[in-house]
Enzyme design. Structure first.
Site, PDB file in Angstrom:
ATOM      1  N   THR A  25       0.854  -1.197   0.000  1.00 37.74           N
ATOM      2  CA  THR A  25       0.000   0.000   0.000  1.00 37.74           C
ATOM      3  C   THR A  25       0.881   1.235   0.000  1.00 37.74           C
ATOM      4  O   THR A  25       1.770   1.370   0.836  1.00 37.74           O
ATOM      5  CB  THR A  25      -0.905  -0.044   1.254  1.00 37.74           C
ATOM      6  OG1 THR A  25      -1.830  -1.113   1.076  1.00 37.74           O
ATOM      7  CG2 THR A  25      -1.652   1.261   1.453  1.00 37.74           C
ATOM      8  N   HIS A 178      -6.800 -11.140  -0.301  1.00 44.30           N
ATOM      9  CA  HIS A 178      -6.068 -10.718   0.902  1.00 44.30           C
ATOM     10  C   HIS A 178      -6.709 -11.363   2.134  1.00 44.30           C
ATOM     11  O   HIS A 178      -7.712 -10.874   2.650  1.00 44.30           O
ATOM     12  CB  HIS A 178      -6.115  -9.202   1.003  1.00 44.30           C
ATOM     13  CG  HIS A 178      -5.128  -8.610   1.969  1.00 44.30           C
ATOM     14  ND1 HIS A 178      -4.488  -9.353   2.934  1.00 44.30           N
ATOM     15  CD2 HIS A 178      -4.655  -7.348   2.100  1.00 44.30           C
ATOM     16  CE1 HIS A 178      -3.670  -8.558   3.622  1.00 44.30           C
ATOM     17  NE2 HIS A 178      -3.755  -7.342   3.128  1.00 44.30           N
ATOM     18  N   ASN A 181      -2.980 -10.296   7.657  1.00 43.94           N
ATOM     19  CA  ASN A 181      -2.690  -9.014   8.318  1.00 43.94           C
ATOM     20  C   ASN A 181      -3.840  -8.378   9.088  1.00 43.94           C
ATOM     21  O   ASN A 181      -3.925  -7.158   9.203  1.00 43.94           O
ATOM     22  CB  ASN A 181      -2.148  -8.017   7.283  1.00 43.94           C
ATOM     23  CG  ASN A 181      -0.768  -8.429   6.799  1.00 43.94           C
ATOM     24  OD1 ASN A 181      -0.130  -9.305   7.386  1.00 43.94           O
ATOM     25  ND2 ASN A 181      -0.312  -7.830   5.715  1.00 43.94           N
ATOM     26  N   TYR A 183      -7.056  -8.150   8.474  1.00 42.01           N
ATOM     27  CA  TYR A 183      -8.181  -7.557   7.757  1.00 42.01           C
ATOM     28  C   TYR A 183      -9.371  -8.531   7.771  1.00 42.01           C
ATOM     29  O   TYR A 183      -9.329  -9.556   8.446  1.00 42.01           O
ATOM     30  CB  TYR A 183      -7.745  -7.127   6.350  1.00 42.01           C
ATOM     31  CG  TYR A 183      -6.701  -6.041   6.437  1.00 42.01           C
ATOM     32  CD1 TYR A 183      -7.043  -4.780   6.940  1.00 42.01           C
ATOM     33  CD2 TYR A 183      -5.365  -6.276   6.098  1.00 42.01           C
ATOM     34  CE1 TYR A 183      -6.080  -3.780   7.087  1.00 42.01           C
ATOM     35  CE2 TYR A 183      -4.400  -5.277   6.231  1.00 42.01           C
ATOM     36  CZ  TYR A 183      -4.772  -4.031   6.724  1.00 42.01           C
ATOM     37  OH  TYR A 183      -3.820  -3.044   6.885  1.00 42.01           O
ATOM     38  N   ASN A 238      -2.396  -5.180  12.986  1.00 41.13           N
ATOM     39  CA  ASN A 238      -3.750  -4.681  13.267  1.00 41.13           C
ATOM     40  C   ASN A 238      -4.376  -5.368  14.480  1.00 41.13           C
ATOM     41  O   ASN A 238      -5.589  -5.565  14.544  1.00 41.13           O
ATOM     42  CB  ASN A 238      -4.637  -4.799  12.029  1.00 41.13           C
ATOM     43  CG  ASN A 238      -4.138  -3.908  10.910  1.00 41.13           C
ATOM     44  OD1 ASN A 238      -3.965  -2.719  11.116  1.00 41.13           O
ATOM     45  ND2 ASN A 238      -3.857  -4.479   9.742  1.00 41.13           N
TER      46      ASN A 238
HETATM   47  C1  FNR Z   1       3.013  -3.666   3.326  1.00 44.57           C
HETATM   48  N1  FNR Z   1       2.473  -4.962   3.387  1.00 44.57           N
HETATM   49  C2  FNR Z   1       1.243  -5.209   2.798  1.00 44.57           C
HETATM   50  N2  FNR Z   1       0.725  -6.480   2.797  1.00 44.57           N
HETATM   51  C3  FNR Z   1      -0.428  -6.758   2.151  1.00 44.57           C
HETATM   52  O1  FNR Z   1      -0.839  -7.911   2.140  1.00 44.57           O
HETATM   53  N3  FNR Z   1      -1.103  -5.770   1.488  1.00 44.57           N
HETATM   54  C4  FNR Z   1      -0.676  -4.476   1.451  1.00 44.57           C
HETATM   55  O2  FNR Z   1      -1.312  -3.620   0.822  1.00 44.57           O
HETATM   56  C5  FNR Z   1       0.532  -4.168   2.162  1.00 44.57           C
HETATM   57  N4  FNR Z   1       1.021  -2.903   2.216  1.00 44.57           N
HETATM   58  C6  FNR Z   1       2.266  -2.632   2.734  1.00 44.57           C
HETATM   59  C7  FNR Z   1       2.807  -1.349   2.629  1.00 44.57           C
HETATM   60  C8  FNR Z   1       4.099  -1.091   3.070  1.00 44.57           C
HETATM   61  C9  FNR Z   1       4.693   0.273   2.890  1.00 44.57           C
HETATM   62  C10 FNR Z   1       4.851  -2.126   3.685  1.00 44.57           C
HETATM   63  C11 FNR Z   1       6.271  -1.881   4.155  1.00 44.57           C
HETATM   64  C12 FNR Z   1       4.301  -3.390   3.813  1.00 44.57           C
HETATM   65  C13 FNR Z   1       3.306  -6.081   3.873  1.00 44.57           C
HETATM   66  C14 FNR Z   1       4.274  -6.517   2.786  1.00 44.57           C
HETATM   67  O3  FNR Z   1       3.582  -7.092   1.679  1.00 44.57           O
HETATM   68  C15 FNR Z   1       5.284  -7.566   3.298  1.00 44.57           C
HETATM   69  O4  FNR Z   1       4.566  -8.638   3.832  1.00 44.57           O
HETATM   70  C16 FNR Z   1       6.233  -7.004   4.360  1.00 44.57           C
HETATM   71  O5  FNR Z   1       6.829  -5.802   3.922  1.00 44.57           O
HETATM   72  C17 FNR Z   1       7.325  -8.030   4.704  1.00 44.57           C
HETATM   73  O6  FNR Z   1       8.092  -8.336   3.560  1.00 44.57           O
HETATM   74  P1  FNR Z   1       9.578  -7.712   3.370  1.00 44.57           P
HETATM   75  O7  FNR Z   1       9.426  -6.218   3.287  1.00 44.57           O
HETATM   76  O8  FNR Z   1      10.368  -8.113   4.584  1.00 44.57           O
HETATM   77  O9  FNR Z   1      10.105  -8.317   2.103  1.00 44.57           O
END
Ligand code: FNR
Length: 374
Positions: A25, A178, A181, A183, A238
């Site tokens: 996001t 999704h 997390n 939701y 969350n």
């Molecule tokens: C996320 N993450 C996330 N997950 C998801 O399922 N939908 C989303 O829209 C988002 N948005 C989001 C925004 C930002 C800025 C971050 C940093 C993370 C979680 C993301 O997909 C991922 O699971 C985590 O960042 C962990 O992976 P990395 O960064 O360690 O490779």
């Protein structure tokens, strides 16, 4: 031996490598409509084997954050078409992450200023992101939700089905549901948020019912080979709580294994945090969850995420444990991440302050290798 850089198929989707861009996001789509800046951002990252878009709400009720692009307005479908065309032109593949935030929302984001909906009227006690009248962004407390009526649940399933249809109309190669997390789907799965006493609460089977109904509706609509699912067995994101995640997710994995889906995407540990995070007393066994999926006949790609780097990602694929590895923050900072992982080139560092909201800064201005002065 299979390498992270070998092509493969993810369900019906042929991909050029096993590196996925995780859903991220970024809050840069005012009015819930993807724009030209979003096109540039995704196009820059088209060398990923598979891009999973940022969470895209299937209805306004599913919106939990300002300036998130949805899939429920005709203008948004047109905007997404430009994104999918640009990615395809560069040889990439892209699926939309279809989303309903449930209780992680604010009345100002909901239709008619209504309360957000949830399995039970239990607050998330967390923060969400809204835009002030002067255009500046702010994190605010989530609003108290109301419990969904039993009679409303088919409508939620239908919203996901329509969202998947809209994603295909927008040129996506498929969708990722999704389910992670904290939701809506995760709220139904986990007892900390679900105190229902009807067919959607109580037993594991009941708490998994909404998820499986959504999976079935989406797969029937667009094909299981274009349907993926994201789960996070233990994350506290969350403020979601489940003291006994193992039996829940082993059951879910077994049910998913009976369905022919493109991929199962598992966040290992706390999203963006410790990989060994646990809920309850026992460490979560991801291998057992995968085994439950395969034992039930599941043939989808097993996608893993959370804190992977070049070394651990290569090892995960080479060992046969993972079919695909998804990278989040490193993909924000490195549009050409696949090339960098393959050549061992240094990585740009992600800048946390520009993750959510804003414009091109921290979004489309991270340099790729050819742009870095020698
Ligand atoms: C996320 N993450 C996330 N997950 C998801 O399922 N939908 C989303 O829209 C988002 N948005 C989001 C925004 C930002 C800025 C971050 C940093 C993370 C979680 C993301 O997909 C991922 O699971 C985590 O960042 C962990 O992976 P990395 O960064 O360690 O490779």
């Amino acid at each position: 031996m299979t390498s992270l850089f070998d092509p493969t198929t993810i369900g019906d989707i042929a991909v050029q490598n096993r590196v996925a861009m995780a859903p991220l996001t970024r809050n840069r789509s005012p009015q819930a409509v993807p724009n030209d800046l979003n096109v540039v951002y995704y196009e820059q990252r088209a060398s990923a084997g598979l891009i999973i878009t940022e969470g895209t709400p299937v209805t306004q009720q599913g919106q939990g954050y300002a300036d998130v692009p949805g899939l429920y307005l005709p203008q948004a479908i047109e905007g997404w078409k430009k994104v999918t065309e640009a990615v395809h032109q560069r040889g990439g593949k892209i699926v939309a992450q279809i989303w309903h935030v449930g209780r992680v929302s604010h009345t100002s984001l909901q239709p008619n200023g209504d309360a957000p909906v949830a399995p039970s009227a239990l607050p998330a006690n967390g923060k969400t992101y809204v835009v002030n009248p002067d255009g500046s962004g702010a994190f605010v407390e989530t609003s108290a939700p109301r419990a969904l009526e039993l009679s409303e649940i088919p409508g939620i399933v239908e919203d996901f089905r329509k969202g998947a249809r809209a994603a295909i109309a927008a040129g996506f190669d498929g969708v990722e549901i999704h389910g992670a997390n904290g939701y809506l789907i995760d709220q139904f799965l986990k007892r900390g948020a679900n105190q229902r006493s009807d067919a959607y609460g109580g037993s594991i089977e009941n708490r998994a019912r909404l998820l499986l109904e959504i999976v079935d509706a989406v797969a029937a609509e667009i094909g299981g080979g274009r349907t993926g699912l994201r789960l996070s067995p233990v994350t506290p994101a969350n403020n979601i709580v489940e003291e006994e995640p193992q039996p829940l997710f082993d059951y879910v994995a077994g049910e998913l294994g009976k369905r022919h889906l493109a991929f199962i995407h598992v966040i290992e540990g706390a999203t963006g945090g410790p990989r060994d995070f646990k809920q309850g007393n026992e460490a979560f066994d991801y291998h057992a969850m995968k085994s439950a999926y395969r034992a039930a006949g599941g043939t989808g790609a097993w996608m893993v995420n959370n804190g992977y780097d070049a070394e651990s990602a290569k090892a995960a694929v080479e060992s046969g444990y993972a079919d695909v590895v998804a990278f989040g923050r490193t993909f924000i900072a490195n549009p050409d991440l696949v090339e960098r992982l393959e050549t061992g080139a240094p990585l740009n560092k992600p800048e946390v302050e520009t993750f959510y909201g804003g414009g091109a800064k921290g979004y489309t201005d991270y340099p790729s290798l050819e742009a870095v002065p020698a």
